[in-house]
Design an enzyme around this catalytic site. Structure first.
Site, PDB file in Angstrom:
ATOM      1  N   TYR A  34      -6.176   6.641   4.435  1.00  0.00           N
ATOM      2  CA  TYR A  34      -6.380   5.614   3.411  1.00  0.00           C
ATOM      3  C   TYR A  34      -5.602   4.341   3.742  1.00  0.00           C
ATOM      4  CZ  TYR A  34      -5.608   2.732  -0.617  1.00  0.00           C
ATOM      5  OH  TYR A  34      -5.510   1.637  -1.418  1.00  0.00           O
ATOM      6  N   ASP A  64      -9.689   4.751  -2.678  1.00  0.00           N
ATOM      7  CA  ASP A  64      -8.633   5.206  -3.580  1.00  0.00           C
ATOM      8  C   ASP A  64      -9.284   5.743  -4.852  1.00  0.00           C
ATOM      9  OD1 ASP A  64      -9.462   2.963  -4.992  1.00  0.00           O
ATOM     10  OD2 ASP A  64      -7.460   2.094  -5.195  1.00  0.00           O
ATOM     11  N   CYS A 112     -14.492  -0.706 -14.572  1.00  0.00           N
ATOM     12  CA  CYS A 112     -14.975   0.681 -14.463  1.00  0.00           C
ATOM     13  C   CYS A 112     -13.785   1.629 -14.632  1.00  0.00           C
ATOM     14  CB  CYS A 112     -15.667   0.882 -13.115  1.00  0.00           C
ATOM     15  SG  CYS A 112     -16.718   2.349 -13.027  1.00  0.00           S
ATOM     16  N   CYS A 115     -26.600   0.604 -11.643  1.00  0.00           N
ATOM     17  CA  CYS A 115     -25.671   1.738 -11.746  1.00  0.00           C
ATOM     18  C   CYS A 115     -26.392   2.963 -12.310  1.00  0.00           C
ATOM     19  CB  CYS A 115     -24.488   1.371 -12.629  1.00  0.00           C
ATOM     20  SG  CYS A 115     -23.325   2.730 -12.870  1.00  0.00           S
ATOM     21  N   GLU A 124       0.827  -1.212   0.000  1.00  0.00           N
ATOM     22  CA  GLU A 124       0.000   0.000   0.000  1.00  0.00           C
ATOM     23  C   GLU A 124       0.857   1.257   0.000  1.00  0.00           C
ATOM     24  OE1 GLU A 124      -3.100   0.398  -0.514  1.00  0.00           O
ATOM     25  OE2 GLU A 124      -3.631  -1.732  -0.509  1.00  0.00           O
ATOM     26  N   CYS A 167     -19.179  -1.473 -19.295  1.00  0.00           N
ATOM     27  CA  CYS A 167     -20.433  -1.611 -18.548  1.00  0.00           C
ATOM     28  C   CYS A 167     -21.157  -2.920 -18.867  1.00  0.00           C
ATOM     29  CB  CYS A 167     -21.349  -0.427 -18.843  1.00  0.00           C
ATOM     30  SG  CYS A 167     -20.664   1.173 -18.337  1.00  0.00           S
ATOM     31  N   CYS A 225     -20.084  -5.532 -16.360  1.00  0.00           N
ATOM     32  CA  CYS A 225     -19.928  -5.087 -14.976  1.00  0.00           C
ATOM     33  C   CYS A 225     -20.952  -5.773 -14.078  1.00  0.00           C
ATOM     34  CB  CYS A 225     -20.096  -3.573 -14.892  1.00  0.00           C
ATOM     35  SG  CYS A 225     -19.974  -2.930 -13.200  1.00  0.00           S
TER      36      CYS A 225
END
Length: 351
Positions: free
Chosen positions: A131, A149, A201, A217, A48, A208, A211
């Site tokens: 974060y 993020d 995405c 959505c 990270e 899409c 997805c």
């Protein structure tokens, strides 16, 4: 609220993740996690920190080198600063490397080599912000923390059709993300949302049609998904200039400088030089027959562009100025330099 109408977001996303999770060297995949394999908090933390402002592709090799050389936090805590900074060179944002060592030493010295397992305790460690604390708590310890993020921001902005621009919309996006975070498998869920943003995405041309969150959505329904998230206009970056001085003795030794721990490129090896400003004055580190090289070095930092003029001079073997490092030519590794200093070295070497 984890569902939209009759649609359970976390179930749909976790089902997708179970089949499509990215394979990354720091990750325990969903099948292994289900079989009882527990993530290593050290590897989660290290990845990270490395991934901040950097891509997965750029980080992969660095992560493997680090974990081969320093396989746990105790080994990293005991490592000499120079070795760690040298391995970090090229990843940029060098304050992260300094904080990496500080954090490793606090974990080793104050926590017996064990990372705390809660968001609040992680937040107290050097170099760990909101974060990173949320990511470690969720991924390593399966805490239901909200990891936000750039990928997650994009998914949330599109899923809820939020048009408020970033960065001002971050609190709203985090609230929306928190509402979807499940108590069940929160670590896998956090990684699933990030993977969704990274692979489906995406910033341009989101896929899409495949997805798992396609039906509810709101951005897709409104046809605005490709416009989101909106961002406030960026201020143009200023351009600064500077002078760098590269000198080699007759025996091949190079003269370098260890930069101050504070500030840009803190603690890194580099070439002595001037301040970086709009109109810097020449600042040779000691008297010599300095000559400018043709060409210039250009580099872009987060907040400004930099143009460096490079000067060089031949030196006798007796030259050993105070406050500079005389490095034997066999000990010098260009890869230990930060990118801008390596660019200066490349220009000097080519001439």
């Amino acid at each position: 609220m984890r569902d939209i109408g009759d649609f359970d977001v976390s179930d749909a996303l976790l089902g997708w993740y179970d089949h499509h999770a990215r394979d990354m060297p720091w990750r325990v995949g969903p099948a292994d996690r289900a079989a009882g394999v527990v993530p290593d908090p050290y590897r989660v933390w290290l990845s990270e920190v490395m991934l901040q402002q950097t891509t997965v592709a750029a980080v992969r090799d660095y992560f493997l080198h680090f974990t081969t050389r320093w396989p746990d936090v105790m080994a990293l805590a005991a490592a000499p600063d120079d070795q760690v900074m040298g391995e970090w060179a090229g990843l940029g944002y060098y304050a992260r490397a300094r904080n990496l060592l500080k954090c490793a030493r606090v974990v080793a010295g104050d926590h017996d080599g064990q990372f705390p397992d809660t968001y609040d305790a992680l937040l107290k460690l050097p170099g760990i912000g909101p974060y990173t604390a949320a990511a470690i708590a969720a991924i390593a310890f399966d805490r239901p923390e909200t990891v936000l993020d750039g990928n997650v921001e994009r998914v949330m902005a599109r899923f809820y059709d939020i048009h408020d621009p970033l960065p001002g919309s971050k609190p709203l996006l985090k609230d929306r993300a928190a509402a979807l975070t499940p108590a069940k498998r929160p670590g896998d869920y956090a990684q699933a949302v990030m993977d969704l943003g990274a692979t489906i995405c995406t910033p341009k041309s989101p896929a899409c049609g495949i997805c798992p969150l396609r039906d509810p959505c709101r951005g897709r329904i409104a046809g605005t998904q490709s416009e989101l998230p909106r961002k406030s206009p960026k201020r143009p970056k200023p351009t600064r200039h500077g002078h760098a001085y590269i000198a080699q003795r007759a025996d091949g030794a190079l003269l370098l400088q260890r930069r101050s721990d504070k500030g840009l490129l803190g603690g890194m090896l580099g070439w002595p030089g001037s301040v970086w400003s709009e109109t810097p004055s020449e600042a040779p580190p000691f008297p010599a027959d300095w000559q400018p090289l043709p060409g210039e070095v250009r580099h872009t930092f987060t907040h400004f562009h930099l143009i460096l003029r490079i000067w060089t001079a031949p030196l006798p073997n007796t030259t050993q100025p105070d406050e500079l490092i005389v490095m034997d030519k066999h000990a010098f590794r260009p890869s230990d330099l930060p990118t801008v200093m390596r660019k200066a070295y490349d220009l000097w070497r080519d001439h």
